[in-house]
Design a protein around this motif. Structure first.
Motif, mmCIF file in Angstrom:
data_model
loop_
_atom_site.group_PDB
_atom_site.id
_atom_site.type_symbol
_atom_site.label_atom_id
_atom_site.label_comp_id
_atom_site.label_asym_id
_atom_site.label_seq_id
_atom_site.Cartn_x
_atom_site.Cartn_y
_atom_site.Cartn_z
ATOM 1 N N SER A 167 63.852 41.111 26.021
ATOM 2 C CA SER A 167 64.156 41.151 24.590
ATOM 3 C C SER A 167 65.124 42.288 24.256
ATOM 4 O O SER A 167 65.735 42.293 23.198
ATOM 5 N N LYS A 192 64.245 45.390 23.772
ATOM 6 C CA LYS A 192 63.637 46.382 22.880
ATOM 7 C C LYS A 192 63.647 47.798 23.454
ATOM 8 O O LYS A 192 63.622 48.758 22.713
ATOM 9 N N ASN A 193 63.716 47.930 24.765
ATOM 10 C CA ASN A 193 63.766 49.261 25.377
ATOM 11 C C ASN A 193 65.139 49.563 25.996
ATOM 12 O O ASN A 193 65.266 50.436 26.847
ATOM 13 N N TYR A 196 73.185 43.760 24.934
ATOM 14 C CA TYR A 196 72.242 44.598 24.180
ATOM 15 C C TYR A 196 72.851 45.785 23.445
ATOM 16 O O TYR A 196 72.152 46.434 22.669
ATOM 17 N N LEU A 203 72.373 47.034 19.765
ATOM 18 C CA LEU A 203 71.164 47.701 19.301
ATOM 19 C C LEU A 203 71.428 49.153 18.928
ATOM 20 O O LEU A 203 70.746 49.705 18.072
ATOM 21 N N VAL A 242 69.377 49.439 15.657
ATOM 22 C CA VAL A 242 68.034 49.982 15.827
ATOM 23 C C VAL A 242 68.016 51.509 15.820
ATOM 24 O O VAL A 242 67.191 52.125 15.147
#
Length: 167
Positions: A15, A17-18, A86, A89, A93
């Protein structure tokens, strides 16, 4: 099938997310292993170093990502592919997380802890750590001797001796 050997850091989740922490960890570890140049443009890394970097990077990928990038053999190509996938992000984020962290930290520190006399955040943390250690010790003592349990034998013997001597 899960990785059988220990990871140096958490694998990149499919995903993403990290991703932000994963990128930093991967760059640091590759540099420490002397493989940092394998993920830079126009690098002159040996094929052996590129292979080592690929093994390392693939080892720290989610199984789904390994399958998606199965045919990639160059660490720079893998690095670029993950970045394209990614890197957005960083723009979405990271600023929000930084704002929320700072906002909550300042709000908590100003409203609660300055009123109790703390001038620096480090003073507060130190005090909280000591309180946590005291709480842990109290819990261990309670678990060993809950309220209403018989007193320790040596304390009981002293109490009996004191009673006997008073007679």
């Amino acid at each position: 099938m899960s990785n059988l050997s220990k990871l140096e850091f958490v694998a990149l989740d499919i995903s993403g997310k990290n991703y932000l922490s994963w990128v930093l960890d991967a760059e640091i570890h590759l540099a420490a292993k002397g493989l940092g140049d394998t993920i830079t443009q126009a690098n002159e890394a040996s094929s052996q170093d590129k292979a080592k970097a690929m093994i390392f990077l693939r080892h720290h990928l989610d199984e789904g990502l390994k399958v998606e990038y199965l045919t990639v053999k160059d660490p720079l190509e893998l690095w670029t592919g993950l970045k394209e996938r990614y890197d957005h992000l960083k723009a979405t984020v990271f600023p929000r997380a930084r704002y929320e962290r700072m906002h909550l930290w300042l709000q908590d520190f100003k409203t609660q802890y300055r009123e109790t006399g703390f001038k620096k955040y480090s003073e507060l943390i130190s005090c909280l750590l000591v309180a946590e250690q005291h709480n842990t010790l109290l819990l261990k003592n309670y678990e060993a001797h809950p309220t209403g349990s018989a007193p320790l034998p040596e304390a009981n013997m002293e109490a009996r001796r004191d009673k006997f001597e008073k007679r």
